[in-house]
Design a protein around this motif. Structure first.
Motif, PDB file in Angstrom:
ATOM      1  N   LYS A  42       5.115  -3.371  -6.971  1.00 35.07           N
ATOM      2  CA  LYS A  42       6.336  -3.368  -6.157  1.00 35.07           C
ATOM      3  C   LYS A  42       6.374  -2.124  -5.260  1.00 35.07           C
ATOM      4  O   LYS A  42       6.758  -2.197  -4.089  1.00 35.07           O
ATOM      5  CB  LYS A  42       7.571  -3.409  -7.065  1.00 35.07           C
ATOM      6  N   ALA A  43       5.959  -0.990  -5.808  1.00 32.40           N
ATOM      7  CA  ALA A  43       5.952   0.247  -5.029  1.00 32.40           C
ATOM      8  C   ALA A  43       5.000   0.100  -3.832  1.00 32.40           C
ATOM      9  O   ALA A  43       5.329   0.499  -2.707  1.00 32.40           O
ATOM     10  CB  ALA A  43       5.533   1.426  -5.902  1.00 32.40           C
ATOM     11  N   ALA A  44       3.837  -0.507  -4.072  1.00 30.80           N
ATOM     12  CA  ALA A  44       2.868  -0.689  -2.979  1.00 30.80           C
ATOM     13  C   ALA A  44       3.427  -1.638  -1.923  1.00 30.80           C
ATOM     14  O   ALA A  44       3.293  -1.398  -0.715  1.00 30.80           O
ATOM     15  CB  ALA A  44       1.549  -1.229  -3.534  1.00 30.80           C
ATOM     16  N   PHE A  45       4.100  -2.686  -2.378  1.00 27.45           N
ATOM     17  CA  PHE A  45       4.716  -3.633  -1.441  1.00 27.45           C
ATOM     18  C   PHE A  45       5.786  -2.940  -0.594  1.00 27.45           C
ATOM     19  O   PHE A  45       5.864  -3.109   0.625  1.00 27.45           O
ATOM     20  CB  PHE A  45       5.318  -4.823  -2.209  1.00 27.45           C
ATOM     21  N   LEU A  46       6.621  -2.128  -1.261  1.00 25.96           N
ATOM     22  CA  LEU A  46       7.686  -1.424  -0.541  1.00 25.96           C
ATOM     23  C   LEU A  46       7.113  -0.455   0.505  1.00 25.96           C
ATOM     24  O   LEU A  46       7.669  -0.284   1.582  1.00 25.96           O
ATOM     25  CB  LEU A  46       8.566  -0.626  -1.518  1.00 25.96           C
ATOM     26  N   ALA A  47       5.991   0.181   0.143  1.00 26.53           N
ATOM     27  CA  ALA A  47       5.353   1.119   1.074  1.00 26.53           C
ATOM     28  C   ALA A  47       4.889   0.375   2.328  1.00 26.53           C
ATOM     29  O   ALA A  47       5.060   0.842   3.453  1.00 26.53           O
ATOM     30  CB  ALA A  47       4.186   1.823   0.401  1.00 26.53           C
ATOM     31  N   LYS A  48       4.320  -0.801   2.118  1.00 28.27           N
ATOM     32  CA  LYS A  48       3.883  -1.619   3.267  1.00 28.27           C
ATOM     33  C   LYS A  48       5.092  -2.066   4.079  1.00 28.27           C
ATOM     34  O   LYS A  48       5.113  -1.993   5.300  1.00 28.27           O
ATOM     35  CB  LYS A  48       3.093  -2.828   2.744  1.00 28.27           C
ATOM     36  N   LYS A  49       6.139  -2.523   3.382  1.00 27.57           N
ATOM     37  CA  LYS A  49       7.336  -3.018   4.063  1.00 27.57           C
ATOM     38  C   LYS A  49       8.026  -1.905   4.866  1.00 27.57           C
ATOM     39  O   LYS A  49       8.586  -2.142   5.931  1.00 27.57           O
ATOM     40  CB  LYS A  49       8.300  -3.610   3.021  1.00 27.57           C
ATOM     41  N   ALA A  50       7.941  -0.687   4.333  1.00 21.92           N
ATOM     42  CA  ALA A  50       8.572   0.456   5.010  1.00 21.92           C
ATOM     43  C   ALA A  50       7.979   0.658   6.407  1.00 21.92           C
ATOM     44  O   ALA A  50       8.656   1.157   7.304  1.00 21.92           O
ATOM     45  CB  ALA A  50       8.388   1.716   4.166  1.00 21.92           C
ATOM     46  N   LEU A  51       6.722   0.254   6.580  1.00 20.39           N
ATOM     47  CA  LEU A  51       6.073   0.422   7.894  1.00 20.39           C
ATOM     48  C   LEU A  51       6.651  -0.514   8.951  1.00 20.39           C
ATOM     49  O   LEU A  51       6.416  -0.330  10.145  1.00 20.39           O
ATOM     50  CB  LEU A  51       4.566   0.169   7.774  1.00 20.39           C
TER      51      LEU A  51
END
Ligand code: SF4
Length: 282
Positions: free
Chosen positions: A200-209
């Protein structure tokens, strides 16, 4: 709310256009940041590079050609309204077909290999990486974010302990930016996901972009954190293209999520000065 039917043909066409648009037309937030950081960059070489990056984006737009030779792996974010009925075949296949057509018709480099070890090119840039979110309503929102791997390779995830706290998270983020250096084609955009689970953290990092770099977080302490990290990252001295200067990072976007009592995941997705994303709502 009335149910709507959307044909897969329409989705394929939209994805095709988004792949081309994202690769040819730099997002306005990044373009505006070039102007803004040109004024503050202390190094003459750095200012010269920012000017070249701007000129490169201008040429790509005028001539409708890719901003960068690395036209990326296509990351597709789908927000599917639960009142939408998809007709004409499987949605995922319609998305992959759109990527296939977009990369072919836009003469975009095909950068995807079939197997991570045997590395035979799929020759059509598929499969895309697709993230689905089922939402309220009867619209279908699609964002295509082609991701280059010079910067993707510099990304990291840290499974911190809760006691590491905000200071531990800051250290991890700055360490990652510092190590990325010139490999990430700076000035960088940094997406950070804090909380959730490992994935989830990795997904959020991508989404933040996907969030424009001129839009801060709506959470006050996160907004402050974004501001502080941007300032500290620009004191690292990496500079445009890693040749030194005060413009190393033009945006730090952080997304947070509830997490487990025993953990503090922090994922950092590094992106470059060609951070691309195009969106359409059908
Ligand atoms: S990291 Fe970005 S700017 Fe560098 S080669 Fe890849 S897409 Fe292009």
């Amino acid at each position: 709310m009335t149910m709507r039917t959307i044909q897969t043909e329409q989705i394929t066409e939209a994805i095709k256009e988004l792949c081309i648009d994202a690769n040819f037309n730099l997002s306005s937030d990044i373009y505006e940041a070039f102007d803004c950081y040109f004024k503050t960059e202390k190094s003459p070489t750095g200012r010269n590079i920012i000017e070249q990056l701007k000129e490169n984006a201008d040429i790509a737009k005028q001539k409708q050609m890719p901003i960068c030779q690395d036209t990326g792996m296509a990351v597709v974010f789908v927000e599917l309204g639960q009142e939408v009925h998809i007709m004409g075949g499987p949605l995922s296949e319609a998305i992959h077909e759109g990527v296939r057509q977009g990369y072919r018709e836009g003469y975009l480099r095909k950068s995807v290999v079939k197997d991570p070890f045997f590395r035979e090119n799929t020759n059509d840039n598929t499969p895309a990486i697709i993230h689905y979110d089922i939402v309220d309503g009867n619209n279908l929102k699609i964002t295509v974010a082609p991701k280059g791997f010079g910067s993707e390779n510099m990304s990291k995830i840290y499974m911190l302990a809760p006691s590491d706290g905000i200071e531990g998270a800051k250290k991890a983020i700055l360490e990652t930016i510092d190590k990325a250096g010139s490999n990430a084609c700076p000035p960088m955009v940094v997406g950070v996901g804090i909380g959730g689970t490992f994935e989830k953290a990795a997904f959020l990092a991508k989404k933040a972009l996907l969030r424009p770099i001129n839009c801060s977080s709506t959470v006050e302490y996160v907004r402050e954190l974004e501001k502080e990290l941007l300032e500290k990252a620009n004191n690292l001295g990496i500079g445009p293209q890693g040749l030194g200067g005060t413009t190393s990072v033009i945006g730090v976007n952080i997304e947070t999520f509830p997490t487990h009592i025993a953990g503090l995941p922090v994922a950092i997705n590094i992106s470059c000065h060609v951070t691309r994303h195009s969106t359409v709502t059908l």
